[in-house]
Scaffold this motif. Structure first.
Motif, PDB file in Angstrom:
ATOM      1  N   TYR A   1       0.808  -1.217   0.000  1.00 46.82           N
ATOM      2  CA  TYR A   1       0.000   0.000   0.000  1.00 46.82           C
ATOM      3  C   TYR A   1       0.844   1.271   0.000  1.00 46.82           C
ATOM      4  O   TYR A   1       0.381   2.324   0.410  1.00 46.82           O
ATOM      5  N   ARG A   2       2.055   1.209  -0.498  1.00 45.04           N
ATOM      6  CA  ARG A   2       2.954   2.350  -0.459  1.00 45.04           C
ATOM      7  C   ARG A   2       2.433   3.537  -1.252  1.00 45.04           C
ATOM      8  O   ARG A   2       2.491   4.666  -0.804  1.00 45.04           O
ATOM      9  N   TRP A   3       1.872   3.320  -2.420  1.00 44.92           N
ATOM     10  CA  TRP A   3       1.461   4.425  -3.290  1.00 44.92           C
ATOM     11  C   TRP A   3      -0.045   4.659  -3.241  1.00 44.92           C
ATOM     12  O   TRP A   3      -0.572   5.450  -4.012  1.00 44.92           O
ATOM     13  N   THR A   4      -0.734   4.025  -2.361  1.00 43.13           N
ATOM     14  CA  THR A   4      -2.177   4.219  -2.243  1.00 43.13           C
ATOM     15  C   THR A   4      -2.458   5.481  -1.437  1.00 43.13           C
ATOM     16  O   THR A   4      -1.880   5.684  -0.367  1.00 43.13           O
ATOM     17  N   THR A   5      -3.340   6.309  -1.957  1.00 49.80           N
ATOM     18  CA  THR A   5      -3.737   7.508  -1.227  1.00 49.80           C
ATOM     19  C   THR A   5      -5.207   7.382  -0.855  1.00 49.80           C
ATOM     20  O   THR A   5      -6.008   6.809  -1.606  1.00 49.80           O
ATOM     21  N   VAL A   6      -5.539   7.921   0.282  1.00 49.22           N
ATOM     22  CA  VAL A   6      -6.917   7.893   0.776  1.00 49.22           C
ATOM     23  C   VAL A   6      -7.393   9.327   0.910  1.00 49.22           C
ATOM     24  O   VAL A   6      -6.762  10.134   1.602  1.00 49.22           O
ATOM     25  N   ARG A   7      -8.497   9.654   0.253  1.00 45.75           N
ATOM     26  CA  ARG A   7      -9.051  10.996   0.358  1.00 45.75           C
ATOM     27  C   ARG A   7      -9.980  11.034   1.565  1.00 45.75           C
ATOM     28  O   ARG A   7     -10.919  10.258   1.661  1.00 45.75           O
ATOM     29  N   LEU A   8      -9.687  11.916   2.481  1.00 44.58           N
ATOM     30  CA  LEU A   8     -10.509  12.059   3.666  1.00 44.58           C
ATOM     31  C   LEU A   8     -11.715  12.927   3.352  1.00 44.58           C
ATOM     32  O   LEU A   8     -11.620  13.873   2.564  1.00 44.58           O
ATOM     33  N   PRO A   9     -12.866  12.619   3.951  1.00 43.84           N
ATOM     34  CA  PRO A   9     -14.042  13.465   3.702  1.00 43.84           C
ATOM     35  C   PRO A   9     -13.863  14.831   4.351  1.00 43.84           C
ATOM     36  O   PRO A   9     -13.047  15.013   5.251  1.00 43.84           O
ATOM     37  N   ASP A  10     -14.638  15.785   3.865  1.00 42.10           N
ATOM     38  CA  ASP A  10     -14.601  17.119   4.449  1.00 42.10           C
ATOM     39  C   ASP A  10     -15.088  17.059   5.893  1.00 42.10           C
ATOM     40  O   ASP A  10     -15.912  16.214   6.254  1.00 42.10           O
ATOM     41  N   ALA A  11     -14.569  17.969   6.690  1.00 39.06           N
ATOM     42  CA  ALA A  11     -14.975  18.018   8.093  1.00 39.06           C
ATOM     43  C   ALA A  11     -16.460  18.371   8.174  1.00 39.06           C
ATOM     44  O   ALA A  11     -16.956  19.221   7.438  1.00 39.06           O
ATOM     45  N   GLY A  12     -17.155  17.723   9.072  1.00 39.52           N
ATOM     46  CA  GLY A  12     -18.585  17.952   9.200  1.00 39.52           C
ATOM     47  C   GLY A  12     -18.909  18.994  10.246  1.00 39.52           C
ATOM     48  O   GLY A  12     -18.130  19.264  11.155  1.00 39.52           O
ATOM     49  N   THR A  13     -20.060  19.581  10.095  1.00 37.24           N
ATOM     50  CA  THR A  13     -20.554  20.519  11.089  1.00 37.24           C
ATOM     51  C   THR A  13     -21.530  19.790  11.994  1.00 37.24           C
ATOM     52  O   THR A  13     -21.943  18.665  11.707  1.00 37.24           O
ATOM     53  N   ALA A  14     -21.907  20.410  13.070  1.00 35.57           N
ATOM     54  CA  ALA A  14     -22.872  19.795  13.981  1.00 35.57           C
ATOM     55  C   ALA A  14     -24.212  19.584  13.277  1.00 35.57           C
ATOM     56  O   ALA A  14     -24.889  18.575  13.505  1.00 35.57           O
ATOM     57  N   GLU A  15     -24.577  20.517  12.409  1.00 35.35           N
ATOM     58  CA  GLU A  15     -25.842  20.391  11.666  1.00 35.35           C
ATOM     59  C   GLU A  15     -25.798  19.189  10.727  1.00 35.35           C
ATOM     60  O   GLU A  15     -26.755  18.419  10.635  1.00 35.35           O
ATOM     61  N   ARG A  16     -24.675  18.986  10.072  1.00 34.69           N
ATOM     62  CA  ARG A  16     -24.538  17.863   9.141  1.00 34.69           C
ATOM     63  C   ARG A  16     -24.532  16.521   9.877  1.00 34.69           C
ATOM     64  O   ARG A  16     -25.158  15.559   9.442  1.00 34.69           O
ATOM     65  N   ILE A  17     -23.814  16.469  10.996  1.00 32.68           N
ATOM     66  CA  ILE A  17     -23.769  15.225  11.772  1.00 32.68           C
ATOM     67  C   ILE A  17     -25.145  14.900  12.341  1.00 32.68           C
ATOM     68  O   ILE A  17     -25.597  13.756  12.302  1.00 32.68           O
ATOM     69  N   GLY A  18     -25.834  15.917  12.869  1.00 32.09           N
ATOM     70  CA  GLY A  18     -27.183  15.694  13.389  1.00 32.09           C
ATOM     71  C   GLY A  18     -28.140  15.250  12.313  1.00 32.09           C
ATOM     72  O   GLY A  18     -29.003  14.386  12.531  1.00 32.09           O
ATOM     73  N   GLY A  19     -28.009  15.838  11.131  1.00 32.30           N
ATOM     74  CA  GLY A  19     -28.861  15.421  10.016  1.00 32.30           C
ATOM     75  C   GLY A  19     -28.627  13.972   9.636  1.00 32.30           C
ATOM     76  O   GLY A  19     -29.569  13.229   9.347  1.00 32.30           O
ATOM     77  N   GLU A  20     -27.366  13.535   9.620  1.00 34.74           N
ATOM     78  CA  GLU A  20     -27.055  12.140   9.306  1.00 34.74           C
ATOM     79  C   GLU A  20     -27.605  11.191  10.366  1.00 34.74           C
ATOM     80  O   GLU A  20     -28.140  10.133  10.047  1.00 34.74           O
ATOM     81  N   ILE A  21     -27.429  11.562  11.630  1.00 36.75           N
ATOM     82  CA  ILE A  21     -27.898  10.688  12.705  1.00 36.75           C
ATOM     83  C   ILE A  21     -29.414  10.519  12.641  1.00 36.75           C
ATOM     84  O   ILE A  21     -29.936   9.412  12.738  1.00 36.75           O
ATOM     85  N   PHE A  22     -30.137  11.609  12.466  1.00 32.38           N
ATOM     86  CA  PHE A  22     -31.588  11.523  12.526  1.00 32.38           C
ATOM     87  C   PHE A  22     -32.239  11.261  11.181  1.00 32.38           C
ATOM     88  O   PHE A  22     -33.447  11.111  11.103  1.00 32.38           O
ATOM     89  N   ARG A  23     -31.464  11.190  10.105  1.00 35.23           N
ATOM     90  CA  ARG A  23     -32.016  10.844   8.807  1.00 35.23           C
ATOM     91  C   ARG A  23     -31.667   9.403   8.457  1.00 35.23           C
ATOM     92  O   ARG A  23     -32.539   8.577   8.214  1.00 35.23           O
ATOM     93  N   SER A  24     -30.381   9.088   8.441  1.00 29.82           N
ATOM     94  CA  SER A  24     -29.928   7.772   7.981  1.00 29.82           C
ATOM     95  C   SER A  24     -29.775   6.760   9.113  1.00 29.82           C
ATOM     96  O   SER A  24     -29.880   5.565   8.877  1.00 29.82           O
ATOM     97  N   TRP A  25     -29.503   7.233  10.320  1.00 30.30           N
ATOM     98  CA  TRP A  25     -29.169   6.322  11.411  1.00 30.30           C
ATOM     99  C   TRP A  25     -30.201   6.320  12.517  1.00 30.30           C
ATOM    100  O   TRP A  25     -29.904   5.967  13.652  1.00 30.30           O
ATOM    101  N   VAL A  26     -31.445   6.702  12.226  1.00 34.73           N
ATOM    102  CA  VAL A  26     -32.432   6.819  13.297  1.00 34.73           C
ATOM    103  C   VAL A  26     -32.830   5.447  13.850  1.00 34.73           C
ATOM    104  O   VAL A  26     -32.981   5.286  15.056  1.00 34.73           O
ATOM    105  N   LEU A  27     -32.973   4.439  13.016  1.00 40.10           N
ATOM    106  CA  LEU A  27     -33.367   3.115  13.518  1.00 40.10           C
ATOM    107  C   LEU A  27     -32.275   2.488  14.384  1.00 40.10           C
ATOM    108  O   LEU A  27     -32.571   2.055  15.511  1.00 40.10           O
ATOM    109  N   PRO A  28     -31.006   2.426  13.956  1.00 47.79           N
ATOM    110  CA  PRO A  28     -29.982   1.885  14.863  1.00 47.79           C
ATOM    111  C   PRO A  28     -29.827   2.706  16.134  1.00 47.79           C
ATOM    112  O   PRO A  28     -29.562   2.156  17.203  1.00 47.79           O
TER     113      PRO A  28
END
Length: 78
Positions: free
Chosen positions: A13-40
Motif C-alpha cells: 500500500y505504499r502508493w495508495t492515497t486515501v481521500r478524507l471526507p470534508d470536516a462535518g458541522t454539527a448540523e450535518r452530523i445531526g442530520g445524518e444521525i436523525f435521517r440515515s441512522w435513526v433506527l440503529p
C-alpha cells in the motif's frame, strides 16, 4: 512474522492515497444521525435502557436473584 507482515503491507500500500471526507458541522452530523441512522440509534437506546433496568433489578436483593438473601426488616421507632 509480524515484521514480515508489516513490511509486506507497507510495500503493498505504499502508493495508495486515501481521500478524507470534508470536516462535518454539527448540523450535518445531526442530520445524518436523525435521517440515515435513526433506527440503529433507537435500537441502541432501547438496548441500553433494558441493560440499565436489568442492572437495577439484579442489584436489589428483594427483587433480584431468586435465591438471594432477604434483608432483615426492623421496625423504626421502637
Amino acid at each position: 512474522v509480524g515484521l514480515g507482515l508489516t513490511a509486506l503491507l507497507v510495500d503493498a500500500y505504499r502508493w495508495t492515497t486515501v481521500r478524507l471526507p470534508d470536516a462535518g458541522t454539527a448540523e450535518r452530523i445531526g442530520g445524518e444521525i436523525f435521517r440515515s441512522w435513526v433506527l440503529p440509534f433507537e435500537v441502541l437506546s432501547v438496548l441500553l435502557l433494558s441493560a440499565l433496568v436489568g442492572a437495577v433489578v439484579l442489584s436489589r436483593p428483594d427483587i433480584g436473584w431468586p435465591g438471594a438473601e432477604q434483608p432483615e426488616r426492623t421496625e423504626v421507632g421502637r
